[in-house]
Design a protein around this motif. Structure first.
Motif, PDB file in Angstrom:
ATOM      1  N   LEU A 194       0.826  -1.209   0.000  1.00  0.00           N
ATOM      2  CA  LEU A 194       0.000   0.000   0.000  1.00  0.00           C
ATOM      3  C   LEU A 194       0.863   1.264   0.000  1.00  0.00           C
ATOM      4  O   LEU A 194       0.584   2.220  -0.747  1.00  0.00           O
ATOM      5  CB  LEU A 194      -0.932  -0.006   1.215  1.00  0.00           C
ATOM      6  N   PHE A 195       1.895   1.287   0.829  1.00  0.00           N
ATOM      7  CA  PHE A 195       2.763   2.469   0.875  1.00  0.00           C
ATOM      8  C   PHE A 195       3.492   2.678  -0.455  1.00  0.00           C
ATOM      9  O   PHE A 195       3.693   3.812  -0.889  1.00  0.00           O
ATOM     10  CB  PHE A 195       3.780   2.349   2.011  1.00  0.00           C
ATOM     11  N   SER A 196       3.885   1.588  -1.109  1.00  0.00           N
ATOM     12  CA  SER A 196       4.589   1.735  -2.385  1.00  0.00           C
ATOM     13  C   SER A 196       3.695   2.334  -3.461  1.00  0.00           C
ATOM     14  O   SER A 196       4.178   3.007  -4.383  1.00  0.00           O
ATOM     15  CB  SER A 196       5.127   0.382  -2.844  1.00  0.00           C
ATOM     16  N   LEU A 197       2.390   2.131  -3.347  1.00  0.00           N
ATOM     17  CA  LEU A 197       1.456   2.707  -4.317  1.00  0.00           C
ATOM     18  C   LEU A 197       1.447   4.233  -4.275  1.00  0.00           C
ATOM     19  O   LEU A 197       1.046   4.879  -5.245  1.00  0.00           O
ATOM     20  CB  LEU A 197       0.045   2.168  -4.077  1.00  0.00           C
ATOM     21  N   LEU A 198       1.890   4.801  -3.165  1.00  0.00           N
ATOM     22  CA  LEU A 198       1.945   6.259  -3.062  1.00  0.00           C
ATOM     23  C   LEU A 198       2.950   6.863  -4.040  1.00  0.00           C
ATOM     24  O   LEU A 198       2.911   8.059  -4.317  1.00  0.00           O
ATOM     25  CB  LEU A 198       2.299   6.675  -1.626  1.00  0.00           C
ATOM     26  N   THR A 199       3.867   6.031  -4.547  1.00  0.00           N
ATOM     27  CA  THR A 199       4.856   6.530  -5.516  1.00  0.00           C
ATOM     28  C   THR A 199       4.342   6.443  -6.952  1.00  0.00           C
ATOM     29  O   THR A 199       5.056   6.841  -7.883  1.00  0.00           O
ATOM     30  CB  THR A 199       6.174   5.731  -5.403  1.00  0.00           C
ATOM     31  N   LEU A 200       3.135   5.961  -7.142  1.00  0.00           N
ATOM     32  CA  LEU A 200       2.575   5.793  -8.487  1.00  0.00           C
ATOM     33  C   LEU A 200       2.582   7.092  -9.307  1.00  0.00           C
ATOM     34  O   LEU A 200       2.908   7.069 -10.496  1.00  0.00           O
ATOM     35  CB  LEU A 200       1.160   5.228  -8.385  1.00  0.00           C
ATOM     36  N   PRO A 201       2.244   8.248  -8.716  1.00  0.00           N
ATOM     37  CA  PRO A 201       2.239   9.482  -9.514  1.00  0.00           C
ATOM     38  C   PRO A 201       3.633   9.961  -9.934  1.00  0.00           C
ATOM     39  O   PRO A 201       3.745  10.908 -10.720  1.00  0.00           O
ATOM     40  CB  PRO A 201       1.595  10.513  -8.561  1.00  0.00           C
ATOM     41  N   PHE A 202       4.697   9.329  -9.437  1.00  0.00           N
ATOM     42  CA  PHE A 202       6.044   9.821  -9.696  1.00  0.00           C
ATOM     43  C   PHE A 202       6.756   9.048 -10.807  1.00  0.00           C
ATOM     44  O   PHE A 202       7.961   8.843 -10.770  1.00  0.00           O
ATOM     45  CB  PHE A 202       6.876   9.762  -8.408  1.00  0.00           C
ATOM     46  N   GLY A 203       5.983   8.600 -11.800  1.00  0.00           N
ATOM     47  CA  GLY A 203       6.626   8.087 -13.007  1.00  0.00           C
ATOM     48  C   GLY A 203       6.761   6.596 -13.125  1.00  0.00           C
ATOM     49  O   GLY A 203       7.789   6.115 -13.613  1.00  0.00           O
ATOM     50  N   TRP A 204       5.750   5.823 -12.705  1.00  0.00           N
ATOM     51  CA  TRP A 204       5.801   4.389 -12.949  1.00  0.00           C
ATOM     52  C   TRP A 204       5.780   4.132 -14.457  1.00  0.00           C
ATOM     53  O   TRP A 204       5.243   4.932 -15.228  1.00  0.00           O
ATOM     54  CB  TRP A 204       4.618   3.682 -12.293  1.00  0.00           C
ATOM     55  N   VAL A 205       6.345   3.009 -14.871  1.00  0.00           N
ATOM     56  CA  VAL A 205       6.388   2.659 -16.293  1.00  0.00           C
ATOM     57  C   VAL A 205       5.823   1.260 -16.476  1.00  0.00           C
ATOM     58  O   VAL A 205       5.703   0.486 -15.512  1.00  0.00           O
ATOM     59  CB  VAL A 205       7.839   2.704 -16.832  1.00  0.00           C
ATOM     60  N   TRP A 206       5.472   0.934 -17.743  1.00  0.00           N
ATOM     61  CA  TRP A 206       5.073  -0.428 -18.048  1.00  0.00           C
ATOM     62  C   TRP A 206       6.340  -1.185 -18.432  1.00  0.00           C
ATOM     63  O   TRP A 206       6.933  -0.913 -19.466  1.00  0.00           O
ATOM     64  CB  TRP A 206       4.063  -0.482 -19.176  1.00  0.00           C
ATOM     65  N   PRO A 207       6.786  -2.125 -17.608  1.00  0.00           N
ATOM     66  CA  PRO A 207       8.083  -2.777 -17.856  1.00  0.00           C
ATOM     67  C   PRO A 207       8.074  -3.621 -19.126  1.00  0.00           C
ATOM     68  O   PRO A 207       7.035  -4.156 -19.528  1.00  0.00           O
ATOM     69  CB  PRO A 207       8.292  -3.650 -16.614  1.00  0.00           C
ATOM     70  N   ALA A 208       9.242  -3.742 -19.718  1.00  0.00           N
ATOM     71  CA  ALA A 208       9.419  -4.691 -20.809  1.00  0.00           C
ATOM     72  C   ALA A 208       9.208  -6.104 -20.273  1.00  0.00           C
ATOM     73  O   ALA A 208       9.337  -6.339 -19.065  1.00  0.00           O
ATOM     74  CB  ALA A 208      10.823  -4.543 -21.400  1.00  0.00           C
ATOM     75  N   PRO A 209       8.868  -7.058 -21.140  1.00  0.00           N
ATOM     76  CA  PRO A 209       8.583  -8.426 -20.658  1.00  0.00           C
ATOM     77  C   PRO A 209       9.681  -9.001 -19.781  1.00  0.00           C
ATOM     78  O   PRO A 209       9.394  -9.634 -18.752  1.00  0.00           O
ATOM     79  CB  PRO A 209       8.419  -9.222 -21.959  1.00  0.00           C
ATOM     80  N   TRP A 210      10.954  -8.799 -20.141  1.00  0.00           N
ATOM     81  CA  TRP A 210      12.043  -9.364 -19.340  1.00  0.00           C
ATOM     82  C   TRP A 210      12.101  -8.717 -17.964  1.00  0.00           C
ATOM     83  O   TRP A 210      12.341  -9.394 -16.960  1.00  0.00           O
ATOM     84  CB  TRP A 210      13.384  -9.191 -20.062  1.00  0.00           C
ATOM     85  N   ALA A 211      11.866  -7.382 -17.919  1.00  0.00           N
ATOM     86  CA  ALA A 211      11.897  -6.676 -16.636  1.00  0.00           C
ATOM     87  C   ALA A 211      10.699  -7.074 -15.779  1.00  0.00           C
ATOM     88  O   ALA A 211      10.823  -7.248 -14.552  1.00  0.00           O
ATOM     89  CB  ALA A 211      11.915  -5.172 -16.867  1.00  0.00           C
ATOM     90  N   LEU A 212       9.546  -7.221 -16.415  1.00  0.00           N
ATOM     91  CA  LEU A 212       8.343  -7.633 -15.684  1.00  0.00           C
ATOM     92  C   LEU A 212       8.540  -9.005 -15.059  1.00  0.00           C
ATOM     93  O   LEU A 212       8.188  -9.235 -13.891  1.00  0.00           O
ATOM     94  CB  LEU A 212       7.144  -7.654 -16.644  1.00  0.00           C
ATOM     95  N   ALA A 213       9.132  -9.920 -15.809  1.00  0.00           N
ATOM     96  CA  ALA A 213       9.379 -11.263 -15.285  1.00  0.00           C
ATOM     97  C   ALA A 213      10.330 -11.210 -14.097  1.00  0.00           C
ATOM     98  O   ALA A 213      10.127 -11.914 -13.092  1.00  0.00           O
ATOM     99  CB  ALA A 213       9.964 -12.152 -16.387  1.00  0.00           C
ATOM    100  N   MET A 214      11.357 -10.374 -14.179  1.00  0.00           N
ATOM    101  CA  MET A 214      12.312 -10.253 -13.078  1.00  0.00           C
ATOM    102  C   MET A 214      11.657  -9.648 -11.838  1.00  0.00           C
ATOM    103  O   MET A 214      11.921 -10.078 -10.708  1.00  0.00           O
ATOM    104  CB  MET A 214      13.502  -9.392 -13.512  1.00  0.00           C
ATOM    105  N   LEU A 215      10.796  -8.660 -12.036  1.00  0.00           N
ATOM    106  CA  LEU A 215      10.137  -8.016 -10.897  1.00  0.00           C
ATOM    107  C   LEU A 215       9.176  -8.974 -10.198  1.00  0.00           C
ATOM    108  O   LEU A 215       9.136  -9.034  -8.959  1.00  0.00           O
ATOM    109  CB  LEU A 215       9.390  -6.767 -11.373  1.00  0.00           C
ATOM    110  N   VAL A 216       8.401  -9.709 -10.981  1.00  0.00           N
ATOM    111  CA  VAL A 216       7.493 -10.694 -10.388  1.00  0.00           C
ATOM    112  C   VAL A 216       8.294 -11.764  -9.654  1.00  0.00           C
ATOM    113  O   VAL A 216       7.956 -12.168  -8.531  1.00  0.00           O
ATOM    114  CB  VAL A 216       6.605 -11.343 -11.473  1.00  0.00           C
ATOM    115  N   ALA A 217       9.392 -12.213 -10.282  1.00  0.00           N
ATOM    116  CA  ALA A 217      10.241 -13.219  -9.642  1.00  0.00           C
ATOM    117  C   ALA A 217      10.834 -12.692  -8.345  1.00  0.00           C
ATOM    118  O   ALA A 217      10.969 -13.445  -7.362  1.00  0.00           O
ATOM    119  CB  ALA A 217      11.355 -13.648 -10.603  1.00  0.00           C
ATOM    120  N   SER A 218      11.202 -11.400  -8.296  1.00  0.00           N
ATOM    121  CA  SER A 218      11.764 -10.830  -7.071  1.00  0.00           C
ATOM    122  C   SER A 218      10.770 -10.910  -5.923  1.00  0.00           C
ATOM    123  O   SER A 218      11.156 -11.172  -4.772  1.00  0.00           O
ATOM    124  CB  SER A 218      12.192  -9.378  -7.301  1.00  0.00           C
ATOM    125  N   GLY A 219       9.485 -10.690  -6.227  1.00  0.00           N
ATOM    126  CA  GLY A 219       8.467 -10.789  -5.183  1.00  0.00           C
ATOM    127  C   GLY A 219       8.268 -12.216  -4.712  1.00  0.00           C
ATOM    128  O   GLY A 219       8.214 -12.488  -3.509  1.00  0.00           O
TER     129      GLY A 219
END
Length: 304
Positions: A194-219
């Protein structure tokens, strides 16, 4: 008690956390820090919920007795995570790991100030020795001919993360008196998301497929690592398990070298060795004091 199993679980968690940090570092140039924190926190939740369900602790894990305590722990924890993730994009992985060893040292002082814990001379000397080790790692970054803006900012971020993690440990010591461990683990992931969502207005991006896979894997990997870490302390005491925290520098050196071509400097190796020695001395001393207290209790008469 099963020390062998506890050590295996602890080492596995250390490896997994290092893999998680490597994934975050690999995406640091293309994904904002707040977004990385969101993925790390959000995708850890299904893993943690599944773990609680398998243990039969799901109902306990969803019960919070102190919403304020969970919120404060979440804010401190997500801030520490954000600082650390941002630093991974600015500094080599082994350096971030080595400087981060300041956290357990700072926890000793924070517990003395905020919880009134007794600060013994031996422990104080070891903490100061550990901080000397951290300064050895930092020294090349602080010299006049190495004051690069990005690197210096990275150092400040790691130190801020270490200080925040020390406060997190103090907060957890307070919460553990009234909250179940399962609830602390679950609600940290929830509040961090929830706290991380507060950074949404500060420039979130739609990750490339490889980056998205890495981010999901990190979680997912971060969630599994948290479970292994928590489980390790069920099979052995802290004096057995805690020393293996310092194995993270070995894995960080290997991962940094193999995946990011980061060769650790002699100062990083020397400083890390000093910190590991200082932490080991603290753990050894606490174990000796525990054995003495146990022996004293066993020698007491029925009337005390």
């Amino acid at each position: 008690m099963n020390p062998t199993r506890a050590i295996a679980l602890k080492l596995t968690s250390v490896v997994l956390f290092t893999i998680m940090a490597s994934l975050i570092k690999a995406t640091a140039d293309v994904v904002p820090t707040g977004e990385a924190v969101f993925f790390r926190s959000f995708f850890a939740m299904p893993v943690i919920v599944g773990w609680l369900w398998m243990r039969g602790d799901l109902s306990t894990g969803l019960k919070a007795k102190s919403w304020g305590g969970h919120s404060w722990r979440g804010l401190l924890g997500v801030s520490a995570m954000g600082c650390n993730f941002a630093a991974l994009g600015l500094l080599p992985l082994p350096e971030v790991t080595a400087i981060g060893f300041a956290a357990p040292m700072l926890t000793v002082f924070a517990a003395a100030v905020l919880l009134g814990e007794r600060l013994r001379l031996f422990r104080t000397a070891c903490v100061l020795l550990g901080l000397v080790g951290v300064m050895v790692v930092l020294w090349p970054r602080l010299s006049l001919d190495s004051l690069e803006g990005a690197a210096l900012f990275g150092v400040m971020l790691v130190l801020a993360s270490a200080a925040l993690r020390a406060l997190v440990q103090v907060q957890i010591r307070r919460m553990i008196q009234v909250e179940e461990t399962s609830a602390i683990v679950f609600y940290f992931s929830l509040t961090a998301t929830l706290f991380s969502l507060l950074t949404l207005p500060f420039g979130w991006v739609w990750p490339a497929p490889w980056a998205l896979a890495m981010l999901v894997a990190s979680g997912l990997i971060g969630g599994v690592a948290q479970i292994f870490l928590t489980s390790a302390y069920r099979f052995a005491g802290a004096s057995v398990v805690a020393p293996f925290d310092y194995a993270s520098i070995l894995f960080a050196i290997v991962f940094g070298w193999v995946f990011f071509a980061e060769v650790p400097t002699p100062m990083v190796i020397l400083g890390s060795s000093i910190v590991v020695a200082a932490g080991g001395l603290i753990i050894w001393r606490e174990r000796q004091l525990g054995l003495r207290r146990g022996q004293a209790r066993s020698n007491m008469t029925p009337h005390g």
